[in-house]
Design a protein around this motif. Sequence first.
Motif, short mmCIF file in Angstrom:
data_model
loop_
_atom_site.label_atom_id
_atom_site.label_comp_id
_atom_site.label_asym_id
_atom_site.label_seq_id
_atom_site.Cartn_x
_atom_site.Cartn_y
_atom_site.Cartn_z
N UNK A 151 5.47 8.65 -2.11
CA UNK A 151 6.15 9.43 -2.88
C UNK A 151 4.87 10.58 -3.88
N UNK A 152 5.78 10.96 -4.75
CA UNK A 152 5.44 12.14 -5.25
C UNK A 152 5.71 11.97 -6.60
N UNK A 153 4.39 12.51 -7.68
CA UNK A 153 4.81 12.92 -9.49
C UNK A 153 4.85 14.12 -9.28
N UNK A 154 5.97 14.36 -9.24
CA UNK A 154 5.90 16.06 -9.42
C UNK A 154 7.10 16.09 -10.39
N UNK A 155 7.98 17.81 -10.14
CA UNK A 155 9.19 17.99 -10.85
C UNK A 155 10.21 17.71 -10.92
N UNK A 156 10.98 17.35 -11.85
CA UNK A 156 12.58 16.74 -11.30
C UNK A 156 13.21 17.70 -10.87
N UNK A 157 12.93 19.37 -11.08
CA UNK A 157 13.54 20.30 -10.72
C UNK A 157 13.64 20.21 -9.23
N UNK A 158 13.03 19.66 -8.59
CA UNK A 158 12.30 19.49 -6.71
C UNK A 158 13.85 18.83 -6.56
N UNK A 159 13.94 18.03 -7.31
CA UNK A 159 15.57 16.50 -6.21
C UNK A 159 15.82 17.72 -6.26
N UNK A 160 16.41 18.43 -7.64
CA UNK A 160 17.97 19.83 -7.53
C UNK A 160 18.04 20.58 -5.98
N UNK A 161 16.78 20.57 -5.69
CA UNK A 161 16.17 21.73 -4.81
C UNK A 161 16.33 21.72 -3.13
N UNK A 162 15.70 20.47 -3.21
CA UNK A 162 16.52 18.94 -2.10
C UNK A 162 17.20 19.30 -1.85
N UNK A 198 1.04 -1.37 0.37
CA UNK A 198 -0.10 -0.25 0.07
C UNK A 198 0.99 1.40 0.29
N UNK A 199 1.31 2.04 -0.99
CA UNK A 199 1.49 3.34 -1.20
C UNK A 199 0.63 4.54 -1.41
N UNK A 200 1.43 5.45 -0.55
CA UNK A 200 -0.08 6.51 -0.72
C UNK A 200 0.79 7.56 -1.44
N UNK A 201 0.97 8.20 -2.49
CA UNK A 201 1.59 8.80 -3.74
C UNK A 201 1.03 10.07 -3.71
N UNK A 202 1.30 11.49 -3.87
CA UNK A 202 1.65 13.21 -3.86
C UNK A 202 1.90 13.45 -4.66
N UNK A 203 0.88 14.53 -5.85
CA UNK A 203 0.62 14.67 -6.98
C UNK A 203 0.19 16.36 -6.15
N UNK A 204 0.56 17.33 -7.17
CA UNK A 204 0.15 19.08 -7.00
C UNK A 204 -1.04 19.01 -8.12
N UNK A 205 -2.35 18.55 -8.83
CA UNK A 205 -3.29 18.90 -10.17
C UNK A 205 -2.87 17.78 -11.18
N UNK A 233 -2.85 4.38 -3.31
CA UNK A 233 -3.60 5.72 -2.56
C UNK A 233 -3.11 7.65 -3.23
N UNK A 234 -3.86 8.19 -3.65
CA UNK A 234 -3.43 9.13 -4.32
C UNK A 234 -4.01 9.90 -4.10
N UNK A 235 -3.07 11.33 -3.20
CA UNK A 235 -3.10 12.52 -3.02
C UNK A 235 -3.04 13.72 -2.94
N UNK A 236 -4.31 14.25 -3.96
CA UNK A 236 -4.10 15.89 -4.81
C UNK A 236 -4.14 16.96 -4.26
N UNK A 237 -2.63 17.52 -4.41
CA UNK A 237 -2.38 18.78 -3.55
C UNK A 237 -2.83 20.16 -4.04
N UNK A 238 -2.92 21.16 -4.18
CA UNK A 238 -2.87 22.44 -5.01
C UNK A 238 -1.71 22.59 -5.52
N UNK A 239 -1.32 21.84 -5.33
CA UNK A 239 -0.14 22.28 -6.75
C UNK A 239 1.56 21.74 -6.24
N UNK A 240 2.82 21.18 -7.10
CA UNK A 240 3.54 20.46 -6.53
C UNK A 240 4.67 20.75 -5.42
#
Length: 337
Positions: free
Chosen positions: A83-94, A29-36, A62-69
């Motif tokens: 886990x998250x489906x989101x922009x690759x740039x976040x891996x660099x920023x983090x 069971x996985x909870x996955x976040x996404x922004x839009x 289980x997909x949790x949809x947030x207001x943005x990435x």
Amino acid sequence: MKLRTILTAAALALAGFSQATAAALEKTSITLGVGGKPLFYYLPLTLAERLGYFQEQGLTVEINDFGGGAKALQALIGGSVDAVTGAYEHTIRMQAKQQDIRAVIELGRYPGIVLAVRKDKAETIRSAADLKGATIGVTAPGSSTHIFVQYLMAKAGLGTDDASFIGVGGGPSAVAAIQQGQVDAIAHLDPVISKLEALDAIKVLVDTRTAEGTKAVFGGTNPAAVLYLKKDFIDANPNTVQALVNAFAKTLRWLEKATPEQVAAAVPEEYWLGDKDLYIKAFVATRPIYSVDGDIDPASMKSTLDLLTVTDPSFDAKAIDLGKTFDGSFLKKVPAQ
């Protein structure tokens, strides 16, 4: 009867395979976040879910949809999603913030982001250089749409705080922000952009839905949506991560061959924004953005790093190890079809 026996045996074999796969997973069971989620940027996620590819891998997602990435990223850092489906740039920023976040498969090779101005502002805002003092709608502050506009502004000689940014979310709320005059311009994705174009409500200034448009902005490809996770989760759950990558890789293969009508039929009707034909047209315009093989090459990684250093001059590019932003080992183990 023979055919029925063969089909029954095949079904039992598939069920046995699924059970064996599930038994090998560290987490089923996985909870996955996404922004839009309804946006085309994240279409592979919706398709993996709707086509049953997660279930096929023994996963309950289980997909949790947030207001943005940016909000989906915060959820990952805070531990409320795996886990998250989101922009690759976040891996660099983090990484710059000492958070080890790694992408494991690329879903989009072009951003697909469009900068457009409200039609009645088209005479005064003709390029990114004219955005000073404007109010700009983005999916959410800190998300890829926000950073994209900041990048365009910086390249045009403006400061990244020379405009005001408002989070307008996705879908109907973003369309309403333009129609009601809440924003002067918008940086968004399809189907929102195509809906606004059909309403004759905007004029497009910059378009990264194609290779040509992306190259004009970044000088080459620029990774967009990826599946990313914390490094410690990857290390503790390699079989689960492999199952996620398998599901998304199969989705990308399906998406490469699917007709626009098949795509429209696969998504929830509310994604059409009330117009199925328009949704199909928007998909055709956006189709080039999707990754074919899920891999990210070093030049594309560097392109994203450049975006971040341009938008934030204090960003220490030398401290970033791009090799630690993407783990391609799971792609090498994806079953051949």
